[in-house]
Design a protein around this motif. Structure first.
Motif, mmCIF file in Angstrom:
data_model
loop_
_atom_site.group_PDB
_atom_site.id
_atom_site.type_symbol
_atom_site.label_atom_id
_atom_site.label_comp_id
_atom_site.label_asym_id
_atom_site.label_seq_id
_atom_site.Cartn_x
_atom_site.Cartn_y
_atom_site.Cartn_z
ATOM 1 N N ALA A 97 9.746 15.372 2.063
ATOM 2 C CA ALA A 97 9.330 14.111 1.446
ATOM 3 C C ALA A 97 7.839 14.083 1.120
ATOM 4 O O ALA A 97 7.440 13.564 0.071
ATOM 5 C CB ALA A 97 9.688 12.942 2.358
ATOM 6 N N VAL A 98 6.998 14.639 2.018
ATOM 7 C CA VAL A 98 5.549 14.539 1.810
ATOM 8 C C VAL A 98 5.094 15.241 0.540
ATOM 9 O O VAL A 98 4.339 14.661 -0.253
ATOM 10 C CB VAL A 98 4.788 15.054 3.048
ATOM 11 C CG1 VAL A 98 3.293 15.163 2.757
ATOM 12 C CG2 VAL A 98 5.019 14.124 4.226
ATOM 13 N N PRO A 99 5.492 16.496 0.274
ATOM 14 C CA PRO A 99 5.061 17.101 -1.002
ATOM 15 C C PRO A 99 5.532 16.319 -2.214
ATOM 16 O O PRO A 99 4.815 16.242 -3.218
ATOM 17 C CB PRO A 99 5.694 18.500 -0.945
ATOM 18 C CG PRO A 99 5.920 18.776 0.487
ATOM 19 C CD PRO A 99 6.245 17.460 1.105
ATOM 20 N N VAL A 100 6.734 15.738 -2.124
ATOM 21 C CA VAL A 100 7.235 14.950 -3.253
ATOM 22 C C VAL A 100 6.370 13.710 -3.472
ATOM 23 O O VAL A 100 5.967 13.394 -4.599
ATOM 24 C CB VAL A 100 8.705 14.556 -3.012
ATOM 25 C CG1 VAL A 100 9.186 13.593 -4.094
ATOM 26 C CG2 VAL A 100 9.591 15.794 -2.981
ATOM 27 N N ALA A 103 2.853 14.775 -4.746
ATOM 28 C CA ALA A 103 2.903 15.202 -6.145
ATOM 29 C C ALA A 103 3.092 14.004 -7.069
ATOM 30 O O ALA A 103 2.479 13.939 -8.153
ATOM 31 C CB ALA A 103 4.028 16.214 -6.341
ATOM 32 N N LEU A 104 3.911 13.046 -6.646
ATOM 33 C CA LEU A 104 4.115 11.840 -7.453
ATOM 34 C C LEU A 104 2.829 11.024 -7.538
ATOM 35 O O LEU A 104 2.450 10.535 -8.610
ATOM 36 C CB LEU A 104 5.237 11.006 -6.850
ATOM 37 C CG LEU A 104 5.575 9.695 -7.575
ATOM 38 C CD1 LEU A 104 5.991 9.978 -9.008
ATOM 39 C CD2 LEU A 104 6.681 8.946 -6.844
ATOM 40 N N GLY A 105 2.128 10.865 -6.397
ATOM 41 C CA GLY A 105 0.862 10.124 -6.418
ATOM 42 C C GLY A 105 -0.183 10.792 -7.285
ATOM 43 O O GLY A 105 -0.909 10.123 -8.037
ATOM 44 N N THR A 106 -0.273 12.115 -7.219
ATOM 45 C CA THR A 106 -1.229 12.838 -8.061
ATOM 46 C C THR A 106 -0.868 12.712 -9.532
ATOM 47 O O THR A 106 -1.752 12.593 -10.391
ATOM 48 C CB THR A 106 -1.263 14.322 -7.656
ATOM 49 O OG1 THR A 106 -1.501 14.424 -6.246
ATOM 50 C CG2 THR A 106 -2.372 15.058 -8.384
ATOM 51 N N SER A 107 0.431 12.725 -9.831
ATOM 52 C CA SER A 107 0.867 12.566 -11.220
ATOM 53 C C SER A 107 0.502 11.186 -11.761
ATOM 54 O O SER A 107 0.095 11.047 -12.927
ATOM 55 C CB SER A 107 2.377 12.783 -11.326
ATOM 56 O OG SER A 107 2.731 14.084 -10.893
ATOM 57 N N LEU A 108 0.627 10.147 -10.919
ATOM 58 C CA LEU A 108 0.249 8.797 -11.365
ATOM 59 C C LEU A 108 -1.243 8.709 -11.628
ATOM 60 O O LEU A 108 -1.680 8.105 -12.627
ATOM 61 C CB LEU A 108 0.665 7.770 -10.308
ATOM 62 C CG LEU A 108 2.171 7.587 -10.092
ATOM 63 C CD1 LEU A 108 2.430 6.544 -9.012
ATOM 64 C CD2 LEU A 108 2.865 7.195 -11.387
ATOM 65 N N ALA A 140 -2.060 2.974 -7.674
ATOM 66 C CA ALA A 140 -0.767 3.440 -7.171
ATOM 67 C C ALA A 140 -0.840 4.887 -6.692
ATOM 68 O O ALA A 140 -0.231 5.239 -5.664
ATOM 69 C CB ALA A 140 0.296 3.305 -8.261
ATOM 70 N N GLY A 141 -1.587 5.723 -7.404
ATOM 71 C CA GLY A 141 -1.702 7.124 -7.009
ATOM 72 C C GLY A 141 -2.307 7.314 -5.622
ATOM 73 O O GLY A 141 -1.670 7.913 -4.734
ATOM 74 N N PRO A 142 -3.511 6.800 -5.368
ATOM 75 C CA PRO A 142 -4.078 6.910 -4.014
ATOM 76 C C PRO A 142 -3.251 6.215 -2.948
ATOM 77 O O PRO A 142 -3.263 6.638 -1.787
ATOM 78 C CB PRO A 142 -5.456 6.246 -4.167
ATOM 79 C CG PRO A 142 -5.803 6.429 -5.604
ATOM 80 C CD PRO A 142 -4.498 6.308 -6.338
ATOM 81 N N ALA A 143 -2.536 5.141 -3.318
ATOM 82 C CA ALA A 143 -1.673 4.480 -2.325
ATOM 83 C C ALA A 143 -0.588 5.439 -1.838
ATOM 84 O O ALA A 143 -0.266 5.494 -0.638
ATOM 85 C CB ALA A 143 -1.049 3.220 -2.925
ATOM 86 N N LEU A 144 -0.021 6.220 -2.751
ATOM 87 C CA LEU A 144 0.968 7.221 -2.358
ATOM 88 C C LEU A 144 0.311 8.356 -1.567
ATOM 89 O O LEU A 144 0.930 8.920 -0.656
ATOM 90 C CB LEU A 144 1.679 7.772 -3.592
ATOM 91 C CG LEU A 144 2.634 6.811 -4.297
ATOM 92 C CD1 LEU A 144 3.243 7.466 -5.526
ATOM 93 C CD2 LEU A 144 3.739 6.355 -3.348
ATOM 94 N N TRP A 145 -0.945 8.691 -1.892
ATOM 95 C CA TRP A 145 -1.661 9.701 -1.103
ATOM 96 C C TRP A 145 -1.799 9.238 0.348
ATOM 97 O O TRP A 145 -1.603 10.021 1.275
ATOM 98 C CB TRP A 145 -3.048 9.948 -1.682
ATOM 99 C CG TRP A 145 -3.051 10.611 -3.017
ATOM 100 C CD1 TRP A 145 -1.991 11.198 -3.649
ATOM 101 C CD2 TRP A 145 -4.167 10.756 -3.903
ATOM 102 N NE1 TRP A 145 -2.379 11.689 -4.860
ATOM 103 C CE2 TRP A 145 -3.699 11.435 -5.051
ATOM 104 C CE3 TRP A 145 -5.490 10.368 -3.842
ATOM 105 C CZ2 TRP A 145 -4.535 11.751 -6.123
ATOM 106 C CZ3 TRP A 145 -6.335 10.679 -4.905
ATOM 107 C CH2 TRP A 145 -5.862 11.361 -6.020
ATOM 108 N N VAL A 146 -2.168 7.967 0.510
ATOM 109 C CA VAL A 146 -2.330 7.439 1.871
ATOM 110 C C VAL A 146 -0.996 7.461 2.605
ATOM 111 O O VAL A 146 -0.919 7.861 3.780
ATOM 112 C CB VAL A 146 -2.901 6.004 1.828
ATOM 113 C CG1 VAL A 146 -2.900 5.385 3.217
ATOM 114 C CG2 VAL A 146 -4.319 6.017 1.258
ATOM 115 N N LEU A 147 0.069 7.035 1.922
ATOM 116 C CA LEU A 147 1.396 7.036 2.544
ATOM 117 C C LEU A 147 1.794 8.447 2.967
ATOM 118 O O LEU A 147 2.261 8.672 4.091
ATOM 119 C CB LEU A 147 2.419 6.462 1.567
ATOM 120 C CG LEU A 147 3.879 6.485 2.032
ATOM 121 C CD1 LEU A 147 4.058 5.639 3.283
ATOM 122 C CD2 LEU A 147 4.796 6.006 0.908
ATOM 123 N N GLY A 148 1.602 9.408 2.074
ATOM 124 C CA GLY A 148 1.949 10.778 2.410
ATOM 125 C C GLY A 148 1.088 11.353 3.518
ATOM 126 O O GLY A 148 1.574 12.097 4.376
#
Length: 296
Positions: A97-100, A103-108, A140-148
């Motif tokens: 889950a973490v790489p996904v 990668a999604l956060g970086t793409s955003l 949204a991108g950094p928010a997913l980085w923090v979550l991951g």
């Protein structure tokens, strides 16, 4: 911000030499990407801020490649047999889950920078919705980085060597701090732009740039510690690494060798103890020869 070399023994894709080379390339590519990322933010302070956006796009694209490599490496480590995740929840929630998520956060974030770059390149600021979407994507991108990063820091170790765990945490902490800095920078930036009629590159304020520089430095530090961790993990014996729980590691090795899944070590031990206890509880039997000799 990125899931790098795992402390799991399951990360055994390909021959050892090729695997080690791929790990070093993965770690080195991430360090290079963070250097480009720092250069992109510094260029925002120069007279050519548009070149800074181009550098940011290149850096984010490289980070996506690193995350995809980690995802493929973890799946290849279990021969792409997704049912094995049922034997180890952490394999699904962390290694997969973490790489996904990263990668999604970086793409955003990549899309947010790309939208602003297109606006600046065209020189027309009629698409206000595109700019608003770009600012939202930068949050949204950094928010997913923090979550991951939080998810990645919650790994549970049962058998891994303590040295390996220290190396792993030395990588997680800088990534978590850097992700938090980027999230704070994006939130402060969108609050600064409220009430102002800015467009294009002017939507990225100085606060976003400076905090982004410090966040990129944290990623750079995390990348350097990851290089050290990869080097150390290549030198130690694989027995000191974490195994897949629930017998998934033994099942995987058994299936790779073409045999039936092996019995878990704990089950073998319990079975052996039960047999010894049952044998000790049985009454001692007199040999047949002794019975005949003892008759009058």
């Amino acid at each position: 911000m990125v899931k790098l070399a795992s402390a799991r023994e399951s990360r055994m894709y390909g021959p050892r030499l090729a695997r080690n080379r791929a790990e070093y390339m993965n770690a080195g590519l991430y360090v290079f990407a963070t250097i480009v990322l720092i250069g992109g933010f510094v260029a925002q302070l120069s007279n050519e801020p548009k070149s800074g956006l181009a550098l940011l796009l290149i850096a984010l694209l490289l980070i996506v490649v690193v995350n995809l490599h980690d995802l493929v490496a973890h799946l290849a480590g279990i021969d792409y047999r997704l049912p094995l995740m049922g034997f180890d929840t952490q394999l699904a929630l962390v290694e997969f889950a973490v790489p996904v998520v990263q990668a999604l956060g970086t793409s955003l974030s990549f899309l947010g920078i790309l939208f602003l770059f297109i606006q600046e390149y065209k020189g027309s600021y009629g698409h206000f919705k595109l700019e608003r979407h770009a600012l939202n994507l930068l949050i949204a991108g950094p928010a997913l980085w923090v979550l991951g990063s939080i998810h990645n820091s919650c790994q549970i170790y049962e058998r891994a060597n303590g040295h390996v765990q220290i190396l792993q945490q030395s990588v997680h902490i800088p990534f978590l701090m850097g992700s938090l800095l980027f999230l704070v920078a994006s939130i402060l930036n969108i609050r600064e732009q409220a009430g102002w009629n800015h467009h294009g590159l002017n939507l990225l304020g100085k606060t976003w740039v400076w905090i982004g520089i410090f966040g990129s430095l944290m990623f750079f530090i995390g990348g350097l510690t990851n290089v050290v961790k990869v080097f150390k993990m290549q030198q130690i014996d694989g027995v000191r690494l974490e195994k897949l729980r629930g017998g998934a590691q033994e099942r995987l090795i058994g299936e790779r060798d073409g045999h039936a899944p092996l019995i878990l070590e704990e089950e073998r031990r319990r079975k052996r103890i039960a047999e010894e206890t049952r044998a000790a509880a049985l009454p001692a039997q007199t040999p047949y020869k002794d019975v005949l000799v003892g008759q009058p």
